[in-house]
Design a protein around this motif. Sequence first.
Motif, short mmCIF file in Angstrom:
data_model
loop_
_atom_site.label_atom_id
_atom_site.label_comp_id
_atom_site.label_asym_id
_atom_site.label_seq_id
_atom_site.Cartn_x
_atom_site.Cartn_y
_atom_site.Cartn_z
N ALA A 1 -9.65 70.83 57.77
CA ALA A 1 -10.56 70.15 58.70
C ALA A 1 -9.85 69.01 59.41
O ALA A 1 -10.19 68.64 60.53
CB ALA A 1 -11.77 69.62 57.95
N THR A 2 -8.84 68.45 58.74
CA THR A 2 -8.16 67.27 59.30
C THR A 2 -6.66 67.47 59.45
O THR A 2 -6.00 66.65 60.08
CB THR A 2 -8.35 66.08 58.35
N PHE A 3 -6.14 68.53 58.84
CA PHE A 3 -4.70 68.76 58.70
C PHE A 3 -4.05 67.69 57.82
O PHE A 3 -2.83 67.51 57.83
CB PHE A 3 -3.97 68.82 60.05
N GLY A 4 -4.86 66.96 57.08
CA GLY A 4 -4.31 65.97 56.16
C GLY A 4 -3.64 66.64 54.97
O GLY A 4 -3.92 67.80 54.63
N VAL A 5 -2.75 65.90 54.34
CA VAL A 5 -2.01 66.42 53.20
C VAL A 5 -2.85 66.26 51.94
O VAL A 5 -3.34 65.17 51.65
CB VAL A 5 -0.68 65.64 53.03
N VAL A 6 -3.01 67.34 51.19
CA VAL A 6 -3.73 67.27 49.92
C VAL A 6 -2.74 67.28 48.76
O VAL A 6 -2.83 66.50 47.84
CB VAL A 6 -4.72 68.45 49.79
N ASP A 7 -1.78 68.19 48.81
CA ASP A 7 -0.68 68.20 47.84
C ASP A 7 0.60 67.97 48.63
O ASP A 7 0.97 68.77 49.50
CB ASP A 7 -0.63 69.54 47.11
N CYS A 8 1.29 66.88 48.30
CA CYS A 8 2.38 66.42 49.17
C CYS A 8 3.73 67.05 48.84
O CYS A 8 4.74 66.70 49.46
CB CYS A 8 2.49 64.90 49.09
N GLY A 9 3.79 67.98 47.91
CA GLY A 9 5.07 68.65 47.66
C GLY A 9 5.41 69.59 48.81
O GLY A 9 4.57 69.92 49.65
N ALA A 10 6.66 69.98 48.85
CA ALA A 10 7.10 71.01 49.83
C ALA A 10 8.19 71.80 49.09
O ALA A 10 9.33 71.36 49.02
CB ALA A 10 7.62 70.38 51.10
N GLN A 11 7.78 72.92 48.55
CA GLN A 11 8.60 73.62 47.56
C GLN A 11 9.52 74.68 48.18
O GLN A 11 9.73 75.73 47.59
CB GLN A 11 7.71 74.24 46.49
N LEU A 12 10.03 74.40 49.37
CA LEU A 12 10.98 75.33 50.03
C LEU A 12 10.39 76.73 50.11
O LEU A 12 11.06 77.71 49.79
CB LEU A 12 12.30 75.38 49.23
N ARG A 13 9.17 76.82 50.53
CA ARG A 13 8.47 78.11 50.47
C ARG A 13 8.72 78.96 51.71
O ARG A 13 8.96 78.44 52.80
CB ARG A 13 6.98 77.88 50.27
N PRO A 14 8.59 80.28 51.55
CA PRO A 14 8.94 81.20 52.63
C PRO A 14 7.76 81.79 53.39
O PRO A 14 7.95 82.57 54.32
CB PRO A 14 9.63 82.33 51.86
N GLU A 15 6.52 81.46 53.03
CA GLU A 15 5.39 82.27 53.53
C GLU A 15 5.23 82.24 55.05
O GLU A 15 4.91 83.26 55.66
CB GLU A 15 4.08 81.83 52.84
N TYR A 16 5.43 81.07 55.65
CA TYR A 16 5.27 80.99 57.11
C TYR A 16 6.31 81.88 57.81
O TYR A 16 5.98 82.63 58.74
CB TYR A 16 5.39 79.54 57.56
N ALA A 17 7.55 81.82 57.33
CA ALA A 17 8.60 82.66 57.92
C ALA A 17 8.33 84.14 57.67
O ALA A 17 8.61 85.00 58.52
CB ALA A 17 9.96 82.27 57.34
N ASN A 18 7.76 84.43 56.52
CA ASN A 18 7.39 85.82 56.20
C ASN A 18 6.41 86.35 57.24
O ASN A 18 6.57 87.46 57.77
CB ASN A 18 6.78 85.84 54.79
N SER A 19 5.40 85.55 57.55
CA SER A 19 4.42 86.00 58.54
C SER A 19 5.04 86.11 59.93
O SER A 19 4.72 87.03 60.70
CB SER A 19 3.22 85.05 58.57
N ALA A 20 5.91 85.15 60.27
CA ALA A 20 6.57 85.23 61.59
C ALA A 20 7.34 86.54 61.70
O ALA A 20 7.30 87.24 62.72
CB ALA A 20 7.51 84.03 61.77
N PHE A 21 8.05 86.88 60.62
CA PHE A 21 8.83 88.11 60.59
C PHE A 21 7.92 89.34 60.74
O PHE A 21 8.16 90.23 61.56
CB PHE A 21 9.61 88.17 59.28
N ASP A 22 6.85 89.36 59.96
CA ASP A 22 5.95 90.52 60.01
C ASP A 22 5.35 90.68 61.41
O ASP A 22 5.30 91.78 61.96
CB ASP A 22 4.80 90.34 59.01
N LEU A 23 4.89 89.58 61.97
CA LEU A 23 4.21 89.66 63.27
C LEU A 23 5.19 89.97 64.39
O LEU A 23 4.88 90.69 65.34
CB LEU A 23 3.43 88.37 63.54
N TRP A 24 6.39 89.44 64.29
CA TRP A 24 7.44 89.78 65.28
C TRP A 24 7.77 91.26 65.20
O TRP A 24 7.90 91.95 66.22
CB TRP A 24 8.69 88.94 65.02
N ARG A 25 7.88 91.77 63.99
CA ARG A 25 8.24 93.18 63.83
C ARG A 25 7.14 94.08 64.40
O ARG A 25 7.40 95.15 64.94
CB ARG A 25 8.49 93.50 62.35
N LEU A 26 5.90 93.63 64.26
CA LEU A 26 4.78 94.44 64.75
C LEU A 26 4.65 94.39 66.27
O LEU A 26 4.23 95.36 66.90
CB LEU A 26 3.46 93.95 64.13
#
Length: 514
Positions: A405-430
């Motif tokens: 609702a606010t784009f505020g941070v709820v959990d402030c960690g950033a665990q080097l995660r891949p999910e956003y890039a995964n979706s970019a890859f999938d959608l680009w491939r499609l």
Amino acid sequence: MSDNSSVSLPSPSLPHPSAPSPALPSRRLLLGSAAGGALLSAASPVLAAPALAVGRKPAPKHPAAKPAAKPAAKRPAAHPAVPSDAQAAAAIKAEYLHGWNGYCAKAWGYDELKPLSGGHNDFFAPGHTFGLSMVEALDTLYVMGCDAELARSRAWVEAHLDPAQDVDMHVFEAVIRVVGGLLAGHLATRSKALLTRAREFADRLLPAFTSSPTGIPYTHVNLRTGQVQGREVPLAEAGTNMMEFGLLSRLVGDSRYYDASLRAYRAVLARRSALDLLGTTIDAESGRWLDHTSIAPNPPADSFSEYLWGGGKLLNDAQLTQWYRMLTQAVQTHQSDVRGGLPWYHPVDATTGARTGGTVQSELASFYAGLLGKGGDLARGAAYFRSWTAVLERHPVLPETIDYATFGVVDCGAQLRPEYANSAFDLWRLTGDASYKAAAWRWFENMRSNHRVAGGYTVIDDMRPTRPVLGDLTPGYWFAENLKYLWLMFSGTPRFDYRAGILSTEGKILAGVR
Ligand code: DMJ
């Protein structure tokens, strides 16, 4: 999801490699150690990213003991120019090798690197190694053409990986990381030993399924004794095994792995609500829901339906695909929310469909944009990707959990995660849409600017301050996923079949390696 306590994950009965997020349950939130260390230059041989530590002393040898001042986090660049594919691919490979060389220098033979302290981490159990980062890296090294690095890793895995250790193994993580890694390594190298090792692992994990009265796997099994533990099973852990077990059954001509996986899926799906929704946690022994909240696509539900789609595609199994469509339709019908024109998903009671929480969303859910696209709903997938891109406009890196609702941070960690890039890859491939490459490049630049240290790449414990608090870990999945998606987008490698390739939730190429 204003009241996240309503969806909290029951504590596992065993020490767990993941730790719960303060806001959303996460079975995969890997912890970095305490803050410390200085970000060093992010310069790459090809594209000089701005140096972040001008005039700064090199990181001390054991900075975790004494937090060092860190340079300001790189705010998101407006819209950085995307270099040529060749330049981008070279930069991506250079960064992968930067992380890889850090692992080889300080943590070779162990599960994970602690790039600030130069130490190592046992992912599954203290005192036990599975060479996890190597197993995770096998097929990435192959598609990147890092043949010498691949040969060295393969030799270690073939000679030293012991699937009979006296370890209470987390079944979900072992399947997606170890069995999946070995299978992908086998497909990349044609090594029979890797396939044999994958089968040995799966054989030792099978009691988690076969000794369960319902067929829903216990969360843990001792690799040596077959003793099972953990009857309270998060949804994703009940279902995220079909791709690896189905492929293994096909490769070795033994249906037991596929059968075990299908039995677990059937057991869960038979307990869906009249709305076709599933809860969050289920009792493997009684088959009763312990938590009726439908929290998808957030963890710990996320990859349950991902594997219905992936299993259907990989194994050409229409039943799995049909289940995927049914569950996806139900989530869209009952859990959709829209804020500022952007789609999000809120939790509901699976039985009544009543909303049970507010507006919290896990970064892990960002994989869902790609899944929706692959499942045939490109419009929804693209829209959900825009939601997460809007978050990245606000923050230098995606925090673990946000309030949408606010784009505020709820959990402030950033665990080097891949999910956003995964979706970019999938959608680009499609779609072939270059905007996904631009989004992925921007994400890469932000990762390079904020997570790169002299010893490799590290997690962030708190991304809110202008000088973020670094953790001390390169998660094994970083070697499997983050830069593989980027590399495949920009390199055009002939080692991957862009049309037919199928990747697991852990980024393992389970079909289409050439
Ligand atoms: C990885 O272990 C896998 O991608 C998993 O399915 C979800 N995400 C973690 C990394 O964030």
